[in-house]
Every structure is written in structure tokens, then in C-alpha cells.
Design an enzyme around this catalytic site. Structure first.
Site, mmCIF file in Angstrom:
data_model
loop_
_atom_site.group_PDB
_atom_site.id
_atom_site.type_symbol
_atom_site.label_atom_id
_atom_site.label_comp_id
_atom_site.label_asym_id
_atom_site.label_seq_id
_atom_site.Cartn_x
_atom_site.Cartn_y
_atom_site.Cartn_z
ATOM 1 C CD GLU A 62 -2.711 5.682 6.684
ATOM 2 O OE1 GLU A 62 -2.710 5.664 5.439
ATOM 3 O OE2 GLU A 62 -1.811 5.170 7.372
ATOM 4 C CE LYS A 97 -0.093 3.336 4.733
ATOM 5 N NZ LYS A 97 0.075 3.446 6.171
ATOM 6 C CG HIS A 118 -5.729 2.101 5.297
ATOM 7 N ND1 HIS A 118 -5.252 3.062 6.154
ATOM 8 C CD2 HIS A 118 -4.748 1.195 5.145
ATOM 9 C CE1 HIS A 118 -4.010 2.746 6.491
ATOM 10 N NE2 HIS A 118 -3.676 1.617 5.889
ATOM 11 C CB SER A 124 5.568 -1.308 12.035
ATOM 12 O OG SER A 124 5.150 0.015 12.309
ATOM 13 C CD GLU A 142 -3.285 -2.139 7.418
ATOM 14 O OE1 GLU A 142 -2.205 -2.407 6.894
ATOM 15 O OE2 GLU A 142 -3.913 -1.105 7.175
ATOM 16 C CG ASN A 182 -1.718 1.256 1.377
ATOM 17 O OD1 ASN A 182 -1.755 2.073 0.463
ATOM 18 N ND2 ASN A 182 -2.365 1.433 2.524
ATOM 19 N N GLY A 193 2.867 2.693 10.690
ATOM 20 C CA GLY A 193 3.831 3.776 10.492
ATOM 21 C C GLY A 193 4.558 4.204 11.752
#
Ligand code: 13P
Length: 248
Positions: free
Chosen positions: A95, A9, A93, A208, A163, A7, A169
Site C-alpha cells: 500500500e 493500517k 508494504h 487475507s 504479501e 497490521n 484485503g
């Protein structure tokens, strides 16, 4: 088949994406026992999809809208993505949930619309740090699964991705026990919905993932692959993740 999905992003221009592929395509040639995919930004999908046409590397989108056309300024529809010959759409996701206020109901509509175009869905779920610390992890996962998958029967086009938001991240990977517990819980909720057919739904871990931790992650029960952010931007690192057995 084990699944390794990048991904990207909001990273890489078209030129940078094609540059990545120059190194990456030859390095994964001949790998046929695992599935590999990349989800670049929308603007790169067309060029990537063309560049990967004669390979086994799959292309994904990172988002989609739930209507096929209309006055929805800035949105991209399932039909438009289908037209670019992609295979997967990442939906839900964290985000998207956090910055774009996507609710379980919106995510459910997006999954339905995407499956109607016969595209595969990577449906993301996961708890925040606050939810984990207040022992709400399993309630949150249950709700995300039940609402996100309401009235969705096409389990063959479905991949789940666990996730934990606090692991994305941050360099803080979830512990083996945390991943094992969450994946077992997700598998059981999928069994509640799809009974034995749930075994066909792969469950990826994301957060991560790196060449250093991939080997232990892939050995955890019910982990069928990974959804990789930061480390997938570098072809060498992503390759090390894909060939995780070579690095014990
Ligand atoms: P990182 O691998 O950068 O933590 O991102 C994970 C992720 O969000 C993949 O969808």
C-alpha cells in the site's frame, strides 16, 4: 519463534486501540512460545506502547522516513519511533508502494535508517495480479529483495513478509503451493545474500489470513508466521489466529 503480527493500517483511534487491548492482553497472557505484535497508526503508538509495557506483546510502526530530522513535513523518523520504545517497523508494504510511490531505493534507505536505530524491520514484498499472470512473480520478488536489501548486513533485525498484492484485503488467499514456492524462493535469495545465516530470518505470509485458513498456512514449509490486516482488528479473531492449533 513463530511470529503473529497485526497490521492495523488506518484503523482505530487511541480510544479504540486501548479498548482492543482490554480484551486482548488477558487472553494472551501466559503465551510464551510465540511472538505477538501489533502495528497501530502512528497516533496510537505512544499509548499502546505504555499500555503494553508489562506484557510480551510487541509494538510496531507501519512506516518511517529515512532521515532522523529536518524539514520533511508530515514525516516520522526512526529516532522518534525508537523514543516510543517500539520493536518493529513495517517497511515496503504494497500500500505504501502503490499509494505513496515508494520505490525499492526508498525502501532500502528506510531499512538502513531504521536498523541504525536498532529497531527491527518487517520488510514486505509481493507481486501484483498482473505480474503473477504474466509469470513475472519470481523476477519481481528477486528484484525487490536484491534492491531492498542492498548493503544491509544486519540480518538479525530482519523479518521478511511475503504479501501477494492480489491477496491483500480481497479474501483471496494464495494457494498452499503458491505460498510454498514463494517462501522457498525468498529463502534461497536470502541465502544468496546471507548464506547460512539466512536461516535466522523469519518469513511471514500476509494476505487475507483468517481463523479459517491459518491452520493450513502455518503448516506450509518456510512459513514462520503471519502479517494480518483485517482479521487482526477483532481481538477474538486475532486470538484464534495466534492459537491456530486449537482449530483444526
Ligand atoms: P489483509 O489481512 O486485510 O488481507 O491485509 C494483509 C496485509 O496487508 C497485512 O500487512
Amino acid at each position: 519463534m513463530k511470529f503473529f503480527m497485526a497490521n492495523w493500517k488506518m484503523h482505530k483511534t487511541v480510544q479504540e486501540a486501548l479498548e482492543f487491548l482490554k480484551d486482548f492482553i488477558p487472553s494472551v497472557q501466559g503465551i510464551s512460545d510465540r511472538e505477538i505484535g501489533i502495528a497501530p497508526a502512528f497516533v496510537c503508538i505512544d499509548s499502546m506502547s505504555k499500555a503494553l509495557r508489562d506484557t510480551d506483546i510487541k509494538v510496531g510502526a507501519q512506516n518511517v522516513f529515512y532521515e532522523n530530522k529536518g524539514a520533511y513535513t508530515g514525516e516520522v523518523s526512526p529516532v522518534m519511533l525508537k523514543d516510543l520504545n517500539i520493536d518493529y517497523v513495517i517497511i515496503g508494504h504494497s500500500e505504501r508502494r502503490k499509494y505513496f510511490h515508494e520505490t525499492d531505493e526508498i525502501i532500502n534507505l528506510k531499512i538502513k535508517a531504521t536498523m541504525s536505530e536498532n529497531l527491527n524491520v518487517i520488510f514486505c514484498i509481493g507481486e501484483t495480479l498482473e505480474e503473477r499472470e504474466s509469470e513475472k512473480t519470481f523476477d519481481v520478488l528477486k528484484k525487490q529483495i536484491e534492491k531492498g536489501l542492498e548493503n544491509i548486513e544486519k540480518y538479525d533485525s530482519l523479518v521478511l513478509a511475503y504479501e501477494p498484492v492480489w491477496a491483500i484485503g480481497t479474501g483471496k488467499v494464495a494457494s498452499e503451493l503458491q505460498i510454498e514456492e514463494a517462501h522457498a524462493f525468498i529463502k534461497n535469495r536470502l541465502k544468496d545474500i546471507y548464506s547460512d545465516k539466512a536461516d535466522r530470518i523469519r518469513i511471514l505470509y500476509g494476505g487475507s489470513v483468517s481463523p479459517e485458513n491459518i491452520h493450513s498456512i502455518m503448516n506450509i514449509a518456510n512459513v514462520d508466521g503471519v502479517l494480518v490486516g483485517g482479521a487482526s482488528l477483532d481481538p477474538e479473531k486475532f486470538l484464534k489466529i495466534i492459537k491456530y492449533e486449537e482449530r483444526k
